[in-house]
Design a protein around this motif. Sequence first.
Motif, short mmCIF file in Angstrom:
data_model
loop_
_atom_site.label_atom_id
_atom_site.label_comp_id
_atom_site.label_asym_id
_atom_site.label_seq_id
_atom_site.Cartn_x
_atom_site.Cartn_y
_atom_site.Cartn_z
N ILE A 132 0.87 -1.19 0.00
CA ILE A 132 0.00 0.00 0.00
C ILE A 132 0.90 1.24 0.00
CG2 ILE A 132 -1.95 -1.09 1.16
CD1 ILE A 132 -1.08 0.31 3.74
N SER A 133 0.39 2.32 -0.57
CA SER A 133 1.16 3.56 -0.62
C SER A 133 0.24 4.73 -0.32
CB SER A 133 1.82 3.73 -1.98
OG SER A 133 0.85 3.81 -2.99
N ALA A 134 0.83 5.79 0.25
CA ALA A 134 0.12 7.03 0.53
C ALA A 134 1.05 8.20 0.19
CB ALA A 134 -0.30 7.10 1.99
N SER A 135 0.46 9.27 -0.31
CA SER A 135 1.27 10.44 -0.64
C SER A 135 0.47 11.72 -0.43
CB SER A 135 1.77 10.37 -2.08
OG SER A 135 0.68 10.41 -2.97
N VAL A 136 1.18 12.77 -0.10
CA VAL A 136 0.61 14.11 -0.01
C VAL A 136 1.56 15.02 -0.79
CG1 VAL A 136 -0.15 15.98 1.48
CG2 VAL A 136 -0.24 13.63 2.31
N THR A 137 1.01 15.75 -1.73
CA THR A 137 1.81 16.66 -2.55
C THR A 137 1.47 18.10 -2.21
OG1 THR A 137 1.22 15.08 -4.28
CG2 THR A 137 2.69 16.78 -4.90
N ASN A 138 2.48 18.94 -2.17
CA ASN A 138 2.32 20.37 -1.88
C ASN A 138 1.68 20.59 -0.51
OD1 ASN A 138 2.64 23.08 -2.35
ND2 ASN A 138 0.80 23.27 -3.59
N ILE A 139 2.27 20.00 0.52
CA ILE A 139 1.74 20.09 1.88
C ILE A 139 1.58 21.54 2.34
CG2 ILE A 139 2.24 19.56 4.31
CD1 ILE A 139 3.58 16.97 3.26
N LEU A 140 2.53 22.39 2.01
CA LEU A 140 2.49 23.79 2.46
C LEU A 140 1.45 24.63 1.72
CD1 LEU A 140 6.34 24.35 2.67
CD2 LEU A 140 4.77 23.72 4.51
N ALA A 141 1.07 24.21 0.53
CA ALA A 141 0.03 24.88 -0.28
C ALA A 141 0.24 26.39 -0.42
CB ALA A 141 -1.36 24.59 0.29
N ARG A 142 1.48 26.78 -0.69
CA ARG A 142 1.77 28.20 -0.91
C ARG A 142 1.46 28.55 -2.36
NH1 ARG A 142 6.45 28.45 2.87
NH2 ARG A 142 5.36 28.26 4.85
N PRO A 143 0.88 29.72 -2.63
CA PRO A 143 0.52 30.06 -4.00
C PRO A 143 1.74 30.41 -4.86
CG PRO A 143 0.03 31.88 -2.54
CD PRO A 143 0.47 30.74 -1.68
N PHE A 144 1.62 30.15 -6.15
CA PHE A 144 2.62 30.56 -7.13
C PHE A 144 2.30 32.00 -7.52
CE2 PHE A 144 3.43 31.43 -11.58
CZ PHE A 144 4.77 31.12 -11.69
N GLU A 145 3.31 32.87 -7.58
CA GLU A 145 3.09 34.27 -7.95
C GLU A 145 4.20 34.74 -8.90
OE1 GLU A 145 2.21 37.03 -4.64
OE2 GLU A 145 2.50 35.25 -3.39
N ASN A 146 3.81 35.34 -10.00
CA ASN A 146 4.80 36.08 -10.79
C ASN A 146 4.27 37.49 -11.01
OD1 ASN A 146 3.02 35.63 -12.90
ND2 ASN A 146 4.59 35.00 -14.32
N PHE A 147 5.17 38.41 -11.32
CA PHE A 147 4.81 39.83 -11.35
C PHE A 147 5.68 40.59 -12.32
CE2 PHE A 147 7.77 38.82 -8.00
CZ PHE A 147 8.80 39.72 -8.21
#
Length: 81
Positions: A36-51
């Motif tokens: 069995i396997s488990a995964s969590v991606t992008n745990i911090l969930a910070r937004p991508f920003e360009n400017f």
Amino acid sequence: FYRQDAVLGNYTGVGIRARDRLDFSANYDLTKNFTISASVTNILARPFENFNNYRPDRTFPVDVRDEGRYFGLGLRFRFGE
């Protein structure tokens, strides 16, 4: 407004804000044939920003994306042996 700043030579380019990203994955062999396997991606969930940069004190957002967290579960099985 953008055009005027670019013509005056104040436009210094496009920037991307640095961000942290953290992923986690684990596998466990239940038997010789089942895992069995488990995964969590992008745990911090910070937004991508360009400017766009027009001066050190003047930036304008171009793209802000909330990419969210993703969870996964899996079961792998083997035939034979």
